[in-house]
Motif scaffolding. Sequence first.
Motif, short mmCIF file in Angstrom:
data_model
loop_
_atom_site.label_atom_id
_atom_site.label_comp_id
_atom_site.label_asym_id
_atom_site.label_seq_id
_atom_site.Cartn_x
_atom_site.Cartn_y
_atom_site.Cartn_z
N TYR A 107 -10.50 -9.80 1.45
CA TYR A 107 -10.67 -8.45 0.90
C TYR A 107 -9.43 -7.56 0.96
O TYR A 107 -9.34 -6.57 0.24
N THR A 108 -8.52 -7.88 1.89
CA THR A 108 -7.40 -6.94 2.09
C THR A 108 -6.13 -7.69 2.49
O THR A 108 -6.20 -8.79 3.05
N THR A 154 -6.18 -9.00 8.98
CA THR A 154 -6.22 -10.38 8.47
C THR A 154 -5.69 -11.41 9.48
O THR A 154 -6.10 -12.55 9.46
N ASP A 155 -4.79 -10.99 10.36
CA ASP A 155 -4.17 -11.93 11.29
C ASP A 155 -4.87 -11.80 12.66
O ASP A 155 -4.62 -10.86 13.41
N VAL A 195 -8.00 -3.72 -0.66
CA VAL A 195 -7.43 -4.38 -1.84
C VAL A 195 -6.79 -5.69 -1.38
O VAL A 195 -5.97 -5.69 -0.45
N ASN A 196 -7.18 -6.80 -2.01
CA ASN A 196 -6.69 -8.10 -1.55
C ASN A 196 -5.41 -8.52 -2.30
O ASN A 196 -4.89 -7.77 -3.15
N PRO A 242 -0.53 -1.22 3.41
CA PRO A 242 -0.86 -2.03 2.23
C PRO A 242 -2.19 -2.75 2.42
O PRO A 242 -2.44 -3.33 3.48
N GLY A 243 -3.05 -2.70 1.42
CA GLY A 243 -4.34 -3.37 1.50
C GLY A 243 -5.48 -2.42 1.79
O GLY A 243 -6.65 -2.81 1.77
N ILE A 244 -5.15 -1.13 2.10
CA ILE A 244 -6.18 -0.11 2.29
C ILE A 244 -5.85 1.05 1.36
O ILE A 244 -4.70 1.49 1.30
#
Length: 698
Positions: free
Chosen positions: A94-95, A101-102, A227-228, A345-347
Amino acid sequence: MADPADRADPKQEQMDLRRVSPEGTKLTTDQGIRVDDTDNSLSVGERGPSLLEDFHLREKITHFDHERIPERVVHARGAGAYGEFTLHESLAEYTTAEFLTDTSLTTPVFVRFSTVAGSRGSADTVRDVRGFATKFYTRQGNFDLVGNNMPVFFIQDGIKFPDFVHAVKPEPMSEIPQASSAHDTLWDFVQLQPETMHMMMWLMSDRALPRSFAMMQGFGVHTFRLVNAEGRPTFVKFHWKPKLGTHSLAWDESQKIAGKNPDFGRADLWERIESGAFPEYEFGVQLVPAEDEHRFDFDLLDPTKIIPEEDVPVRPVGTLVLNRNPGNFFAETEQVAFHLGNVVPGIDFSNDPLLQARLFSYLDTQLIRLGGPNFPQIPVNRPVAPVHNHHRDGYHQMEVHQAQAAYHKNSLSGGCPAVGGEGSFTHYQERVEGNKIRKRSESFADHYSQATLFWNSMADWEKEHIVGAFRFELGKCDHMHIREGVVGHLNHVDHDLAVRVAEGIGVSPPEAAATPNHGRSSPALSQANSAADSVLGRKVAILAADGVDSGAVTAVGDALTEAGAVCEVLAAEDGFVQAADGGQVEVTRAMSTVASVLYDAVFVPGGEESVRALAQDGDAVHFVAESFVHCKAVGALDAGIGLLERAGITGVEFADQNTVSDAGVVTGEGASSDFPAKLIEAVKAHRHWTRDKAHVPA
Ligand code: HDD
């Protein structure tokens, strides 16, 4: 120097560079000049005038004169702590946010809890929303999740925020009342803005009286976007769930604590961390695919609405542990600057109009509060990610920029800092079109359904507390039309609620429901369904006097302590009490310095002489009776049961049932019994709210 982001706790390593200790130092001026005397001004003769040339006097007083900064315009009262966030489940689908993610990463954080309406010196236990603001120092830059302990907000559009805050703050003529919503202007605002109704249900519920910052939920409130890597968006709501469950104080207790120990909340946080009983929260997300944006009977962009957990479950993905107190309240807790616009990045944001206004407000407010545009350089605000840009100068600039070129594009600094590349923030490219208008969408128009959902989801005792809170607050309003206006709105939420409130405040109860109750509920909203399986950090008072059964004090005290509770022996005077067996029991505090409201439970050990003395001590009798009235666990062994009787807890006939409602009252004989285990169970339950307390005066 190695990249700080590669070290074990990069934020603490970074902070260490700025931490100063007085150990072994000599007193100097700000210019580093050693001072020979800081108690006597330079003067002409022993009784003569002071001299202007006394640079030490002038510097000392000038600095003092300028020590204060403006308090936060809201959320002025707060307490903070450092901690760490660990991820258990990757959200890579998703992101692209690395800290989401890690799963091998540990991300340092600073969290500040707060009340909203009160000034910096106001009491912690007032009826109010609690702020729950988290700064994640991620390797991609700071991400700030600036949430509350309630999942909705008072208003739908940020343009109303100044109006709302002016209404809830003390009234302008007198600056009364401090840190309280129980006055005409707030309720006048409410009766004229029905969009407040859902939030007012939360504010009148026990959620507004958390027992501890470690026992309250946190919510990001707005719908955000993840945002992926492919640029695909997913709507998200962020949640914190406390490991110890969500638990609250009684209203009468909250008011008394505000006088007995206004620092109750911050002291609780401080002590938990110092003792190693670290506050812990589960981090969860509610994910809604972009294509489901319109599948709900409310608008995802409306911050007065929740997504019921029964519709979209909260997916637990990480843990937050608060494990380090700040070293300096002003430097860290006061100067920390949160900003909703701090995303990685990703949010990304959504078009929630409340959120959009906040994106302006938080940066703006720091400029006046912290005195200029360089506040991100203050140690607690600095990211652990490297910072390079062409921002220059301004008040309190700490960096010594070396480059000839302070502009982009340049050829004189090799084109640096360079723009773009892997890991850059890219805004989600949402397609929007429309006319410029001032108009709220029709999809924001339902102000009652979720207020009803909340009411329907409450246990009976929670409903009783809500009715009591409305009666208290509206009963403080001088204007009858304001009381009537609010009852009118409550009649859209639930008829029974409206009638019960009206009856207590001199308003004619409405005859029929204005809107029929839809009958739906969401069990996740009730604190009755919250975890209650730990006594970690619970405070238990043991009442003692000369002649106490020291065996019982030790056996019960040790069992509670081993389970994680904090036991304190209270007696009329500090020092020691003589035990029945000839030994001594150390007193933790004199009873006159504390009160039952500062404890979660009380235990009265046996010992005839001790209990006889306690029964003649008004403070001790009141302690037990008040603990009972506030529905706390009350334990007594052997002769100690006599003190419960003296307090009117046993042997009382209750009007309705003719029985003693003794939930959470644990009595026993002999130290060898299963008494400690039973008492621990009663303390775990937090409170025994179903207890009928009507006939115990305290
Ligand atoms: Fe706010 C502080 C939470 C709406 C404007 N807010 C502040 C803090 C929290 C929140 C926790 C304290 C941060 C800290 O500890 O330093 N606020 C919220 C939530 C909201 C919300 C959850 C709704 C969902 N706030 C809101 C709106 C506005 C603001 C609509 C203005 C348009 N808030 C501020 C502020 C503050 C602030 C004036 C005061 C001090 C600060 O920011 O740093 O900018």
